[in-house]
Design a protein around this motif. Sequence first.
Motif, PDB file in Angstrom:
ATOM      1  N   GLN A  49      29.215 -34.422  24.447  1.00  0.00           N
ATOM      2  CA  GLN A  49      28.953 -34.734  23.044  1.00  0.00           C
ATOM      3  C   GLN A  49      27.697 -34.008  22.595  1.00  0.00           C
ATOM      4  OE1 GLN A  49      28.653 -38.901  22.187  1.00  0.00           O
ATOM      5  NE2 GLN A  49      28.280 -38.551  20.014  1.00  0.00           N
ATOM      6  N   LYS A  58      29.626 -25.320  21.227  1.00  0.00           N
ATOM      7  CA  LYS A  58      30.185 -26.459  21.943  1.00  0.00           C
ATOM      8  C   LYS A  58      29.584 -26.459  23.351  1.00  0.00           C
ATOM      9  CE  LYS A  58      34.661 -28.570  22.948  1.00  0.00           C
ATOM     10  NZ  LYS A  58      34.512 -29.875  22.361  1.00  0.00           N
ATOM     11  N   SER A 109      25.582 -32.358  18.838  1.00  0.00           N
ATOM     12  CA  SER A 109      25.519 -32.345  17.375  1.00  0.00           C
ATOM     13  C   SER A 109      24.651 -31.173  16.943  1.00  0.00           C
ATOM     14  CB  SER A 109      24.943 -33.660  16.851  1.00  0.00           C
ATOM     15  OG  SER A 109      23.618 -33.840  17.301  1.00  0.00           O
ATOM     16  N   LYS A 166      22.232 -29.871  13.593  1.00  0.00           N
ATOM     17  CA  LYS A 166      21.601 -30.203  12.308  1.00  0.00           C
ATOM     18  C   LYS A 166      20.460 -29.235  12.070  1.00  0.00           C
ATOM     19  CE  LYS A 166      19.364 -33.886   9.741  1.00  0.00           C
ATOM     20  NZ  LYS A 166      18.832 -35.241   9.775  1.00  0.00           N
ATOM     21  N   ALA A 221      26.009 -24.887  14.562  1.00  0.00           N
ATOM     22  CA  ALA A 221      27.186 -25.713  14.237  1.00  0.00           C
ATOM     23  C   ALA A 221      28.465 -25.187  14.876  1.00  0.00           C
ATOM     24  CB  ALA A 221      27.353 -25.797  12.721  1.00  0.00           C
ATOM     25  N   SER A 266      21.930 -30.123  19.616  1.00  0.00           N
ATOM     26  CA  SER A 266      21.316 -31.168  20.432  1.00  0.00           C
ATOM     27  C   SER A 266      22.359 -31.842  21.306  1.00  0.00           C
ATOM     28  CB  SER A 266      20.661 -32.228  19.543  1.00  0.00           C
ATOM     29  OG  SER A 266      19.652 -31.661  18.743  1.00  0.00           O
ATOM     30  N   PHE A 267      22.007 -32.063  22.574  1.00  0.00           N
ATOM     31  CA  PHE A 267      22.843 -32.827  23.491  1.00  0.00           C
ATOM     32  C   PHE A 267      21.961 -33.370  24.598  1.00  0.00           C
ATOM     33  CE2 PHE A 267      22.830 -28.668  25.435  1.00  0.00           C
ATOM     34  CZ  PHE A 267      22.888 -28.883  26.802  1.00  0.00           C
TER      35      PHE A 267
END
Length: 85
Positions: free
Chosen positions: A56, A41, A58, A60, A38, A65-66
Amino acid sequence: LPSDLTDVTSRVLEDWGKPPHLLRAGRCPVNLAHTRAASLKVWALATDGTRVGAVQASAKDGVLSFTASSQGPSGGCIYYEIAEK
């Protein structure tokens, strides 16, 4: 066959040559397990390593994940940086 290629599929490059370079369009999902997913970047990079745009991403359940794409924010993209925010 050009001297800088070892096969007819153009998948093995032995010499970068001079720009402009030909880049095949493509996308690939990337999932990276990390204890601090989390806080990570992702940036698309130019070939000299400078950041050209945020990607972008995310996180979880400890997985970042990208989508890596050869079509970056400023043209072709083959390098990415993943770092803490």
